[in-house]
Design an enzyme around this catalytic site. Structure first.
Site, PDB file in Angstrom:
ATOM      1  N   TYR A   1       0.823  -1.226   0.000  1.00  0.00           N
ATOM      2  CA  TYR A   1       0.000   0.000   0.000  1.00  0.00           C
ATOM      3  C   TYR A   1       0.852   1.269   0.000  1.00  0.00           C
ATOM      4  O   TYR A   1       2.059   1.219   0.142  1.00  0.00           O
ATOM      5  CB  TYR A   1      -1.084  -0.003   1.078  1.00  0.00           C
ATOM      6  N   GLU A   2       0.168   2.388  -0.248  1.00  0.00           N
ATOM      7  CA  GLU A   2       0.834   3.699  -0.351  1.00  0.00           C
ATOM      8  C   GLU A   2       1.798   3.738  -1.549  1.00  0.00           C
ATOM      9  O   GLU A   2       2.845   4.371  -1.494  1.00  0.00           O
ATOM     10  CB  GLU A   2       1.573   3.978   0.967  1.00  0.00           C
ATOM     11  N   GLY A   3       1.391   3.063  -2.635  1.00  0.00           N
ATOM     12  CA  GLY A   3       2.246   2.964  -3.832  1.00  0.00           C
ATOM     13  C   GLY A   3       3.133   1.749  -3.671  1.00  0.00           C
ATOM     14  O   GLY A   3       4.001   1.727  -2.781  1.00  0.00           O
TER      15      GLY A   3
END
Ligand SMILES: Cc1cc2nc3c(=O)[nH]c(=O)nc-3n(C[C@H](O)[C@H](O)[C@H](O)COP(=O)(O)OP(=O)(O)OC[C@H]3O[C@@H](n4cnc5c(N)ncnc54)[C@H](O)[C@@H]3O)c2cc1C
Length: 592
Positions: A438-440
């Site tokens: 997550y978060e890229g």
């Protein structure tokens, strides 16, 4: 196993590897004293160890539950959250104007690590609230700031970050959630978001969703995305809660790890459209989201450090207790603790060294973010912002990759017991896995490093950073202390590998971009190994200079990293430069 926040290590790394001590004495942070910074870290360590850490197992076993649209957090979560928010931790680095304490991001980073070591599923919630505060403070209208910021800063309300849709994950530009202008200046939001962390919960009375959506006349892709604030409950003019907004959680996911953190599918507009308020300008939502993202990416990197720290503590304790076989030199009638076996020692040292290297990189990123905000002049702030931009993808991807690797080694050190849930080692392994996604995803971070950050200021941001790392290595050579072994030589080789690989990648970006993209992930690891190794050496040098009690241990960790991990630089360089062709030419291997 109980967790003890490693306050002394954290404080030392912050001050001497990441440059916080220099920043304090400049003084970058105004009248903030070292004593106060130490006291904040000590108190955060106490709260993390005593209040949050005991919730980690119940968070995993009971998890968040969903019934009739409501989410119940695990037993004890609510009380701990209230105590945490009342103690002021949520607003540690938030603007004083909105009730925050405006303390350094670097200090907050160390605290974020501790919350997440104690209970990662708990620690991720505030990361999103802090991101919402940043976006709103930077881009919100005065009215939105007045109505929402105080309560978000105090933690009385929490925030979410809503990008992902079924067809729009890494490709945020593919999102379809719609926003229609209303006559009263607000917007009607209709659509669906998936995988929304703490999208619904019972910790607070209101939840403030930061939602990306598209106006009817918006251009396609990321240039047509706008950011909206969508409260769960509308807020009356006097600040009290009004009617429920047209947004709800449809369900929560059953996940590999972080069971205590509800991951929600969110539905907007069952009854015609949720009321949303524009943040920033129409079609400029990605710019606003990026304000949240640098911080949020660093925080997720800190989750990697956090879980690695906890896994290391647990593995060390087990390896000291568990007896098996005889280490060389042990009497025939005795068995040895497994820590005495060189192979187990290697695993434990790898865990310790990777954790500390990742910590140093993350904290250095946080200090750069502070300098970008507080630096004395425009040029200093710009350079620091570029440094933070360079380090952010490295901090996020390296720290979360090693989070998984260290947690996996943690299971291995336990042998069969590591695979049994009872010990807790397996939970760290499961929890750690999400942070690389997550978060890229980490692949996207590596691409960001290669395609954007390598070219910042025509490559000068990278070369200035490598020069700084080289100065550290020169200092190691100069003190000529045999305890450092081949540290300086191995780190010099690593920096040279980074330089050659950077030059090669820059050339490919124009000529054969697919080759640059194929080499991105090994390049990020190469860069992180060189930077992490140099920062550990810097920490060890400082410990020697200050005749710190832990100096020998810090030298051993720095040396181990240089001689066993940074030494992989040559192989990584070849993977970047020579390996790309075999990635891009391969067809048959993945066919069928
Ligand atoms: C537990 C959990 C919590 C989450 N919380 C939130 C949240 O609060 N808010 C939110 O908005 N989202 C959230 N997410 C979503 C998360 O950010 C996405 O899952 C993530 O960005 C990846 O998107 P995806 O799952 O669609 O994977 P995809 O984009 O489909 O990626 C699949 C694979 O392809 C790779 N890939 C994709 N595109 C490229 C490319 N251009 N070049 C190279 N490789 C590529 C990826 O690296 C990955 O390995 C959460 C997800 C989970 C599982």
């Amino acid at each position: 196993m109980t967790f003890q926040a490693p306050v002394a290590d954290i404080t030392f790394a912050l001050k001497h590897a990441a440059g916080f001590a220099d920043a304090l004495s400049e003084p970058l942070y105004g009248d903030l004293t070292e004593d106060l910074a130490d006291a904040v870290l000590a108190e955060a360590g106490r709260f993390a160890s005593e209040v949050l850490a005991p919730l980690n197992t119940v968070g995993d076993r009971v998890g968040a539950t969903f019934k009739d649209g409501a989410v119940t957090t695990p037993p004890g979560w609510k009380e701990a959250y209230r105590a945490w928010a009342e103690a002021g931790w949520n607003g540690l680095a938030a603007p004083a104007q909105w009730g925050g304490q405006e303390l350094p991001h670097a200090l907050n980073a160390a605290c974020i690590e501790m919350w997440n070591s104690a209970a990662m599923a708990f620690g991720i919630g505030p990361v999103l609230t802090m991101g919402a505060v940043d976006a709103l403070a930077a881009h919100g209208t005065d009215v939105l700031k007045r109505d929402y910021l105080h309560k978000l800063v105090s933690g009385e309300w929490t925030g979410t970050m809503q990008l992902t849709e079924p067809q729009a994950g890494s490709d945020v530009g593919a999102l379809r959630t719609k926003a229609e202008r209303d006559d009263d200046g607000s917007y009607r939001i209709v659509g669906q978001k998936i995988f929304i962390t703490y999208g619904e919960h019972d910790l607070t009375d209101n939840i403030i969703h930061m939602v990306l959506a598209r106006l009817p006349d918006a251009p396609p892709g990321t240039k047509g995305i706008s950011l909206f604030l969508v409260p769960k409950f509308l807020v009356n003019a006097d600040g009290s809660l009004g009617p429920r907004n047209d947004v709800r959680a449809h369900s929560i996911e059953h996940k590999l790890g972080i069971h205590g953190s509800p991951t929600c599918t969110m539905v907007f507009g069952d009854q015609g459209g949720a009321t949303g308020y524009l943040v920033g300008e129409e079609n400029r939502g990605m710019t606003c989201m990026f304000t949240m993202m640098n911080q949020a990416r660093l925080s997720v990197g800190l989750q990697g450090v956090a879980i690695a720290e906890r896994a290391t503590q647990q593995a060390l304790a087990y390896a000291r207790e568990r007896k098996q076989g005889r280490a060389i030199g042990t009497a025939p009638d005795q068995s040895s603790p497994v820590i005495a076996h060189p192979d187990v020692k290697r695993m434990l040292l790898t865990m310790r060294a990777l954790t500390r290297a990742a910590r140093a990189i993350c904290y250095a990123t946080a200090v750069a973010l502070d300098r970008a905000q507080r630096g004395g002049d425009e040029e200093a702030r710009r350079q620091a912002a570029d440094r933070a931009a360079l380090l952010t993808p490295i901090a996020k991807a390296f720290a979360t990759d090693i989070g998984s690797e260290v947690a996996s080694l943690g299971v291995q050190v336990h042998g069969g017991m590591g695979y049994i849930e009872e010990t807790g080692a397996a939970q760290h392994y499961r929890d750690a896995r999400i942070a690389a996604i997550y978060e890229g995803t980490n692949g996207i971070q590596a691409i960001d490093l290669v395609t954007r950050k390598l070219r910042l200021n025509g490559g000068r941001t990278v070369s200035a950073y490598l020069d700084e790392l080289r100065q550290i290595i020169n200092a190691v050579s100069e003190i000529n202390d045999p305890a450092f072994g081949a540290t300086a030589v191995r780190l010099t080789e690593a920096i040279e590998s980074v330089e050659r690989a950077s030059g090669w990648l820059r050339a490919q970006l124009d000529e054969t971009p697919a080759a640059a993209l194929a080499g991105a992930t090994p390049f990020l690891r190469l860069f992180a190994n060189a930077a992490g190794g140099a920062l550990l050496a810097k920490e060890a040098l400082a410990a020697t200079r200050l005749t710190d009690d832990g100096a020998s241990a810090r030298i051993e960790v720095a040396r181990f990293f240089a001689e066993n991990i940074a030494v992989q630089a040559g192989g990584l360089e070849r993977t970047v430069i020579e390996g790309a062709d075999s990635v891009n030419r391969a067809e048959a291997a993945l066919a069928g």
